[in-house]
Design a protein around this motif. Structure first.
Motif, PDB file in Angstrom:
ATOM      1  N   ALA A 129       0.834  -1.192   0.000  1.00  0.00           N
ATOM      2  CA  ALA A 129       0.000   0.000   0.000  1.00  0.00           C
ATOM      3  C   ALA A 129       0.877   1.252   0.000  1.00  0.00           C
ATOM      4  CB  ALA A 129      -0.933  -0.014   1.210  1.00  0.00           C
ATOM      5  N   ALA A 130       2.008   1.199   0.717  1.00  0.00           N
ATOM      6  CA  ALA A 130       2.911   2.354   0.735  1.00  0.00           C
ATOM      7  C   ALA A 130       3.481   2.580  -0.662  1.00  0.00           C
ATOM      8  CB  ALA A 130       4.037   2.144   1.739  1.00  0.00           C
ATOM      9  N   GLY A 131       3.757   1.489  -1.380  1.00  0.00           N
ATOM     10  CA  GLY A 131       4.254   1.617  -2.749  1.00  0.00           C
ATOM     11  C   GLY A 131       3.274   2.399  -3.613  1.00  0.00           C
ATOM     12  N   ALA A 132       1.983   2.080  -3.474  1.00  0.00           N
ATOM     13  CA  ALA A 132       0.960   2.782  -4.266  1.00  0.00           C
ATOM     14  C   ALA A 132       0.932   4.269  -3.908  1.00  0.00           C
ATOM     15  CB  ALA A 132      -0.402   2.136  -4.019  1.00  0.00           C
ATOM     16  N   VAL A 133       1.112   4.557  -2.613  1.00  0.00           N
ATOM     17  CA  VAL A 133       1.139   5.963  -2.182  1.00  0.00           C
ATOM     18  C   VAL A 133       2.329   6.679  -2.817  1.00  0.00           C
ATOM     19  CG1 VAL A 133       1.453   7.513  -0.215  1.00  0.00           C
ATOM     20  CG2 VAL A 133      -0.053   5.522  -0.018  1.00  0.00           C
ATOM     21  N   VAL A 134       3.476   6.027  -2.801  1.00  0.00           N
ATOM     22  CA  VAL A 134       4.686   6.634  -3.357  1.00  0.00           C
ATOM     23  C   VAL A 134       4.456   7.017  -4.823  1.00  0.00           C
ATOM     24  CG1 VAL A 134       7.059   6.118  -4.091  1.00  0.00           C
ATOM     25  CG2 VAL A 134       6.306   5.529  -1.775  1.00  0.00           C
ATOM     26  N   TYR A 135       3.882   6.102  -5.595  1.00  0.00           N
ATOM     27  CA  TYR A 135       3.678   6.393  -7.007  1.00  0.00           C
ATOM     28  C   TYR A 135       2.727   7.569  -7.207  1.00  0.00           C
ATOM     29  CZ  TYR A 135       5.934   1.872  -7.612  1.00  0.00           C
ATOM     30  OH  TYR A 135       6.818   0.845  -7.565  1.00  0.00           O
ATOM     31  N   GLU A 136       1.663   7.633  -6.378  1.00  0.00           N
ATOM     32  CA  GLU A 136       0.681   8.700  -6.532  1.00  0.00           C
ATOM     33  C   GLU A 136       1.286  10.062  -6.158  1.00  0.00           C
ATOM     34  OE1 GLU A 136      -2.100   9.059  -7.885  1.00  0.00           O
ATOM     35  OE2 GLU A 136      -2.681  11.023  -7.104  1.00  0.00           O
ATOM     36  N   VAL A 137       2.047  10.080  -5.055  1.00  0.00           N
ATOM     37  CA  VAL A 137       2.628  11.354  -4.631  1.00  0.00           C
ATOM     38  C   VAL A 137       3.657  11.828  -5.674  1.00  0.00           C
ATOM     39  CG1 VAL A 137       3.920  12.567  -2.841  1.00  0.00           C
ATOM     40  CG2 VAL A 137       2.241  10.845  -2.203  1.00  0.00           C
ATOM     41  N   ARG A 138       4.442  10.879  -6.176  1.00  0.00           N
ATOM     42  CA  ARG A 138       5.403  11.231  -7.225  1.00  0.00           C
ATOM     43  C   ARG A 138       4.671  11.786  -8.445  1.00  0.00           C
ATOM     44  NH1 ARG A 138       9.211   5.861  -7.521  1.00  0.00           N
ATOM     45  NH2 ARG A 138      10.585   6.319  -5.750  1.00  0.00           N
ATOM     46  N   ARG A 139       3.555  11.129  -8.803  1.00  0.00           N
ATOM     47  CA  ARG A 139       2.806  11.571  -9.963  1.00  0.00           C
ATOM     48  C   ARG A 139       2.345  13.019  -9.777  1.00  0.00           C
ATOM     49  NH1 ARG A 139      -1.986  12.807 -11.513  1.00  0.00           N
ATOM     50  NH2 ARG A 139      -2.927  12.415  -9.481  1.00  0.00           N
ATOM     51  N   GLN A 140       1.835  13.310  -8.582  1.00  0.00           N
ATOM     52  CA  GLN A 140       1.333  14.668  -8.361  1.00  0.00           C
ATOM     53  C   GLN A 140       2.468  15.691  -8.460  1.00  0.00           C
ATOM     54  OE1 GLN A 140      -1.451  15.411  -5.297  1.00  0.00           O
ATOM     55  NE2 GLN A 140      -2.541  13.462  -5.543  1.00  0.00           N
ATOM     56  N   PHE A 141       3.623  15.365  -7.866  1.00  0.00           N
ATOM     57  CA  PHE A 141       4.769  16.274  -7.968  1.00  0.00           C
ATOM     58  C   PHE A 141       5.160  16.478  -9.420  1.00  0.00           C
ATOM     59  CE2 PHE A 141       6.064  15.541  -3.413  1.00  0.00           C
ATOM     60  CZ  PHE A 141       6.056  16.879  -3.073  1.00  0.00           C
ATOM     61  N   ARG A 142       5.040  15.402 -10.208  1.00  0.00           N
ATOM     62  CA  ARG A 142       5.485  15.453 -11.593  1.00  0.00           C
ATOM     63  C   ARG A 142       4.488  16.196 -12.473  1.00  0.00           C
ATOM     64  NH1 ARG A 142       6.297  10.026 -11.906  1.00  0.00           N
ATOM     65  NH2 ARG A 142       4.300   9.869 -12.942  1.00  0.00           N
ATOM     66  N   GLU A 143       3.192  15.883 -12.265  1.00  0.00           N
ATOM     67  CA  GLU A 143       2.189  16.363 -13.222  1.00  0.00           C
ATOM     68  C   GLU A 143       1.522  17.669 -12.836  1.00  0.00           C
ATOM     69  OE1 GLU A 143      -0.523  13.159 -13.905  1.00  0.00           O
ATOM     70  OE2 GLU A 143       1.043  11.844 -14.710  1.00  0.00           O
ATOM     71  N   ILE A 144       1.445  17.965 -11.530  1.00  0.00           N
ATOM     72  CA  ILE A 144       0.738  19.180 -11.123  1.00  0.00           C
ATOM     73  C   ILE A 144       1.769  20.279 -10.877  1.00  0.00           C
ATOM     74  CG2 ILE A 144      -0.856  20.179  -9.464  1.00  0.00           C
ATOM     75  CD1 ILE A 144      -1.824  17.339  -8.856  1.00  0.00           C
ATOM     76  N   ALA A 145       1.708  21.275 -11.693  1.00  0.00           N
ATOM     77  CA  ALA A 145       2.691  22.359 -11.574  1.00  0.00           C
ATOM     78  C   ALA A 145       2.409  23.182 -10.323  1.00  0.00           C
ATOM     79  CB  ALA A 145       2.633  23.244 -12.815  1.00  0.00           C
ATOM     80  N   GLY A 146       3.443  23.660  -9.689  1.00  0.00           N
ATOM     81  CA  GLY A 146       3.290  24.602  -8.580  1.00  0.00           C
ATOM     82  C   GLY A 146       3.159  23.987  -7.208  1.00  0.00           C
ATOM     83  N   ILE A 147       3.147  22.652  -7.110  1.00  0.00           N
ATOM     84  CA  ILE A 147       3.031  22.051  -5.779  1.00  0.00           C
ATOM     85  C   ILE A 147       4.257  22.387  -4.934  1.00  0.00           C
ATOM     86  CG2 ILE A 147       3.067  19.889  -4.479  1.00  0.00           C
ATOM     87  CD1 ILE A 147       1.246  18.647  -6.367  1.00  0.00           C
ATOM     88  N   MET A 148       5.425  22.188  -5.537  1.00  0.00           N
ATOM     89  CA  MET A 148       6.665  22.360  -4.779  1.00  0.00           C
ATOM     90  C   MET A 148       6.844  23.821  -4.357  1.00  0.00           C
ATOM     91  SD  MET A 148       8.692  20.153  -3.677  1.00  0.00           S
ATOM     92  CE  MET A 148      10.107  20.314  -2.606  1.00  0.00           C
ATOM     93  N   GLU A 149       6.330  24.721  -5.193  1.00  0.00           N
ATOM     94  CA  GLU A 149       6.463  26.142  -4.852  1.00  0.00           C
ATOM     95  C   GLU A 149       5.400  26.566  -3.834  1.00  0.00           C
ATOM     96  OE1 GLU A 149       6.155  24.976  -8.073  1.00  0.00           O
ATOM     97  OE2 GLU A 149       8.340  24.838  -8.194  1.00  0.00           O
TER      98      GLU A 149
END
Lengths: 764, 764
Positions: B562-582
């Motif tokens: 289940a943690a693996g699935a979380v990792v992929y989703e969080v990575r996806r959001q960082f990758r695909e949604i602009a402005g999260i990190m900022e």
């Protein structure tokens, strides 16, 4: 269950004596073949002077350690000899035989361990040398495997010879005398496993923590003061400890079968359990001689082929032997068995085959869970991409899972033999054990392979006299060794369960006999042994399980402590001796060897005392029912824990090798660092705590069988005395507590080492 | 043992009914006091709008999860209801009562879990808000502890009320009906512990792996898409799961005492086991109200003081109750007990005090092994200087060692009560269990404290609306929570052992009764239950121990997946949604909550099915002796494993806190990284696998007691049929195997996720 009370006055006919004599001759033949193999290994080339220098240092270190261990164990052996002598016995002949054969068991166990070390410390050099020659891969594999073959032959030869001699000399009191023999073998093996295990991993972990982590120099780098100690460790742990352990497995399983056999059938029951392992000797010879690695074939495939071929031959020969030596109905054993149903020849055949198949299944299962080419290790390797924590978690999962399946397979074998046996159920379980024994020769050969290759690699690396191709050959052999080592541990623990289940029966016999001796009725026996639902028994089960946890924790802790001492010494040398890092001055290798020798001999006392005195404390303190529960708890939890520790350790080690082979970023990557952490955690798991659980279980079982009459004597009848029982129990508890407190104090001493002595040297 | 076959036609006198009614009123009073505490918590200030926003998101996520879990469990509950209905019973009244009260037990268990979550998700905001006020430390501690107090009151109130109602309504068949009630409570609690445990740790580990490790942002950073899920997890795992678990511990221990009491003394035996926990309610109220933190005193000291004071009051009141309500000789229970020796009042007093003292000793032991101020955690912290591997090894040693001592203490309590009880030994063990229960109210209060503080800290961090001092207060409270959580787990597993030992007696009774029903003699009973030395039983012990390993492995694996699935989703959001990190765009928190919700509900099936069907497979397949062995093995290994997992996890977590407090290099050092690895390994140990073993043991015990009559029915007598037995066993095995294969396949699916979806985002 239909076991009778121990048959007194067992007699062997003249023809029976003849068969036992033939078995003894087969055993001697095994020793002779071992000698031939040994000569062949010694005749191989010995490489350059530099290589010989290094090998000599390793030889000296290993010999010095085993000599000091011999002295320590001698004292302990004499004490136990006297205790054993004091325990109740039926007459002087039994009393003397039991104690004397205890010494023989102990001596044989130590000898086989010493021999394993002696030969391995000579073979390593020759394997390293062979890898440099034309066709090096085949030659090196051959020498490594022949070395194992020699040790294997000595293991089975001595085990079978000892058992045959006991039967020839003590037919009447054979069971009691055999208990002494088995106990001696198990006790010394346990100490050699624990001591050697602490030595090898303390040196290994200590060397890595300073060398790889702090100074960033490769493994086996001659500038690391702990490298010689590390290589010595492979020999005293993985060779000497392992050989003693497998000898003990062999001896105790055989002892259990002989005791059960004589209980069921008198003299007749002593023959077949000796014939089966004699067949095993023959097939082991075949197995060793047919092992030839084909081109482009991994060493594991070669070894597996030999194993399966010899297993099939064993099965066929044992079937023939069963139908030749055993009658087709139980009435063939005498009139008293006329009403017993079933065909003894069929039962024996199937039981032995169950044992052989069990060995094969464990081989497969362990190969699957710890081999680099299968899912589990690949998965652990993959988790290295998300860091060390996931590596640890996935390795632990692999360990848990494989422990469950292996335990279920072993349980199924026990249950299958038990169902099959009908009225001779326990004997059938013991016969399955002897089936397993037929594979021991090849198993020892497989296992010795690993540390010899590992050492050869160390000598090659340290000398710098081995080229790229040769180094590659040695690395390959080493990786195969990781899996074969895990397989050996699986088989060893399977022998523990089979032997322990059978010995469980002896335990009840011992109690029945003691009760009968003071006039208690057979009816009183069952309630005295207690039903399992009694809270008394349940508490026993809990304590048995707890002792396994304690023992594992103590072993892991001992490694940490001894490794800490190594770290400080290596750091000191880097700091104080100029020129080590530049390679102009040789580090003081001997000092590290001395430290590890001292520490591992000191550290083995606590787990050893726990194993001997815990059953005494439970038996006298809580009674026979609780002691039975204690054994059940220790066997069940011990089995799972042993396999968990061995397989998670094996999986981590091979996951590291996967990464080093260029997967997930390869050497030097973050992923590699993560697998190095996994491997370091796995080291004391797989090479110290895990393998020592097998002899632990047997020592505790045999102690219980041996003390059972005394427990009964002080529990009911004229000598009954709660005071004496509690006093004995209290003494045992005090010994354990003192041992634990002393080892705790040691950890404080190290923690209190002045900070300046702990300081790492500045990295180059 | 002198337990009689289950007494039929138990009758309560009018006065007895009066006492039970008073107990029911006390239970209702507890619920009322819980409501008052709840109101007080809700009345506190709710902080800034931003804080409320975050708290709302956590509330919604937690509620959504529990609603979906309710739907899933409803289906399962109905199935078990039907199975239970089909099992043999003495008449319709018992059959209906057992099944209906199964539903009540399940419903109560779920309700208390839901309530725990509901209140915690409201209290977290109020604790965070209080920390910002004048005198924030005292106010925040008070709200957090009052929250726990409310949940504690509901736990003991519902448990006691349920038991009292069963006794009032079903005096005659109370034991059977109580089994249903306990089974419902344990089953649902197990699912809530497993599901909540997977949820909380999958979110936590997943959040850390991407946030802390890959992106190098702090814990609870609002830019991490998994933070809300992490906070939801604290509530559904540590609050809902824990509350249901402790409710189950309470209910099953009480049930065991009532069953044993009625077996020994008929109606008389139902009263005292109800009076003791009623006294516990009163002292828990005192404990909650006297908890006031003094200046410069750590939260742990405050909580310990309340615990000890209320424990002493309990002991005193129980002693008085024993001498008031119990006769001074067994003949007071009726003529049939005239020959029974001993003073019931004294036996009951000492047994109850044994239970209370046991709770105190576990508190001390756990505090020693997991608290930051003692040797073990300090030592783990120190090993961080030599890297992650030594942190893991030392933590495992701490876990092993503490497990052994805790198990020995529990074993000593069982044995002490057993010896004390003489002819009513099992009842004395059960009474020791009720003694332990008197502390449950305070224990729940202590435990809820942890996750509420943890969550408050999360809300504070995410909102950014809390200053330095307030943040420091919350961090302090959180550290105390780590130790109190480990203590709770120790106490919970102790209740499991005491209840299971007592239920073991019910198991034998169930078999005796079933045998008597088909005319077997009492003599046949003992041999049918089997002596412990039978290989049959030994195999049962091994399987029982194996199931604990399997269950632990499955739980750890489920978290990894289940943690693996979380990792992929969080990575996806960082990758695909602009402005999260900022920090300009809000991540999609809900998606991660959805993923973890789906995965943890899916993952709980396999361990749950294993728990229910493994005893069925063993019982019908191998017989009653093996099933008894199975239970013994599961209890012994389960106890050690549960404490090992809880305490090593607790020690790692607090070792990390030690380093974060500036020791060994402090935050950001190599040592810190090493302890973070230890903590991550410990997460699924202490919050998923470990705590679920407690309800697991009880579920397996109750399943065994419930199926015992059916096993006997198909084993001997007119309905005996090996075919039916093997068929039932086979179906159970197939269900388990399919469940395991399905969950294995899931891990392959994740491993096969296309590489580009697994890719981590580039670090900022």
């Amino acid at each position: 269950m239909s076991r009778q009370f121990l048959a007194e006055g067992i007699e062997l006919s003249g023809g029976d004596y003849g068969i036992v004599a033939v078995v003894a001759v087969v055993a001697l033949a095994a020793l002779a073949i071992g000698y031939v193999l040994l000569k062949e290994v010694l005749a191989a080339g010995q490489g350059t002077a530099k290589m010989q220098d290094i090998a000599k240092a390793v030889q000296e270190g290993a010999t010095a350690y085993l000599n000091r261990q011999r002295n320590t164990l001698s004292i302990f052996g004499v004490l136990v000899f006297l205790l054993l002598f004091a325990l109740p016995a039926d007459g002087w002949s039994e009393r003397i035989g039991r104690s004397v054969f205890f010494l023989f068991g102990a001596l044989f166990s130590f000898t086989i361990g010493y021999l394993g070390m002696w030969l391995a410390t000579r073979a390593n050099l020759r394997v390293a040398s062979a890898s440099r020659e034309q066709g090096g891969r085949e030659k090196a594999t051959r020498i490594a495997f022949r070395t194992g073959g020699a040790v294997g032959m000595f293991t089975v030869g001595l085990g079978l010879f000892g058992a045959a001699i006991v039967v020839l000399a003590y037919a009447g009191q054979a069971p009691k005398v055999l208990e002494g023999f088995g106990f001696g073998a198990a006790l010394i093996a346990m100490f050699m496993r624990v001591g050697g295990g602490i030595f090898t991993k303390a040196a290994d972990v200590g060397a890595d923590l300073v060398g790889k982590v702090e100074q960033n120099i490769p493994e086996d780098d001659p500038r690391n003061a702990a490298t010689i100690a590390d290589n010595v460790g492979d020999n005293v742990g993985d060779c000497a400890g392992m050989a003693a352990d497998l000898f003990e497995s062999y001896a105790v399983t055989l002892v259990a079968a002989l005791i059960l056999g004589s209980t069921a059938f008198g003299g007749d029951g002593l023959l077949f359990p000796l014939i089966v392992p004699a067949i095993g000797v023959i097939t082991a010879v075949i197995g060793v001689y047919i092992t030839k690695s084909r081109a482009n074939e991994s060493g594991l495939v070669t070894i597996n082929r030999s194993f399966y071929i010899s297993a099939v031959i064993s099965a066929v020969l044992c079937t023939i032997a069963a139908f030749v030596f055993l009658p087709n109905s139980f009435s063939g054993f005498g009139q008293e068995f006329a009403s017993t149903e079933g065909n003894p020849a069929v039962i024996a055949t199937v039981a032995v085959i169950i044992g052989i198949v069990l060995a094969g299944v464990i081989l497969k299962l362990t190969g699957y869970y710890t081999g680099t080419e299968h899912g589990p290790v690949k998965n652990v390797g993959k988790t290295s991409e998300t860091g060390a924590a996931t590596v640890i978690l996935s390795g632990i999962s692999v360990g848990f899972e494989s422990a469950v399946y292996t335990a279920l397979v072993i349980g199924a074998a026990v249950f299958g033999a038990y169902l099959l046996g009908g009225t001779v159920a326990l004997f059938a379980v013991a016969l399955a054990g002897t089936g397993l024994l037929t594979t021991v020769g090849v198993i020892v050969a497989m296992d010795t392979f690993g540390p010899v290759s590992d050492n050869a690699q160390g000598i090659a690396e340290m000398s710098g006299d081995v080229d790229e191709t040769a180094a590659q050959t040695l690395t390959e052999l080493d990786a195969v060794g990781n899996t074969t080592k895990a397989i050996t541990k699986g088989i060893a623990i399977a022998t523990a369960v089979l032997a322990a289940t059978a010995l469980f029966g002896s335990y009840q016999d011992a109690i029945s006999k003691a009760l009968a001796g003071i006039g208690a009725t057979a009816d009183g026996v069952k309630s005295f042994v207690d039903t399992i639902v009694s809270p008394n028994t349940l508490v026993g089960v809990m304590i048995g399980a707890a002792v396994v946890f304690m023992f594992s924790g103590l072993a892991v802790n001992a490694v940490s402590r001894a490794a800490g001492a190594v770290v400080y010494e290596v750091r000191r040398q880097f700091r104080e001796i100029a020129g080590i890092m530049e390679g102009t001055t040789r580090p003081e290798y001997g000092k590290v060897v001395d430290i590890v020798t001292r520490d591992s001999l000191r550290e083995l006392a606590t787990p050893g005392l726990l194993a001997v005195f815990a059953p005494i404390a439970v038996g006298f303190g809580l009674g026979t029912g609780a002691l039975a529960g204690y054994l059940a708890g220790a066997i069940a939890t011990g089995t799972l824990m042993a396999i968990f520790l061995a397989n998670s350790g094996g999986a981590w080690d091979n996951a590291k090798k996967l990464v080093e082979d260029g997967n997930h970023g390869g050497k030097g990557s973050e992923a590699h660092a993560a697998t190095v952490i996994g491997d370091t955690v796995g080291d004391p798991f797989k090479d110290t705590a895990g393998p020592a659980i097998n002899p632990l279980i047997k020592v505790m079982n045999l102690v219980s069988v041996l003390i059972a009459p005394a427990v009964v004597q002080f529990s009911i009848g004229p000598d009954a005395s709660l005071g004496i029982r509690l006093a004995i129990s209290l003494v045992a508890v005090v010994i354990i507590v003192v041992a634990i407190v002393v080892s705790k104090r040691r950890s404080t001493v190290i923690a209190d080492t002045p900070a300046e002595q702990q300081e790492p040297a500045k990295t180059a």
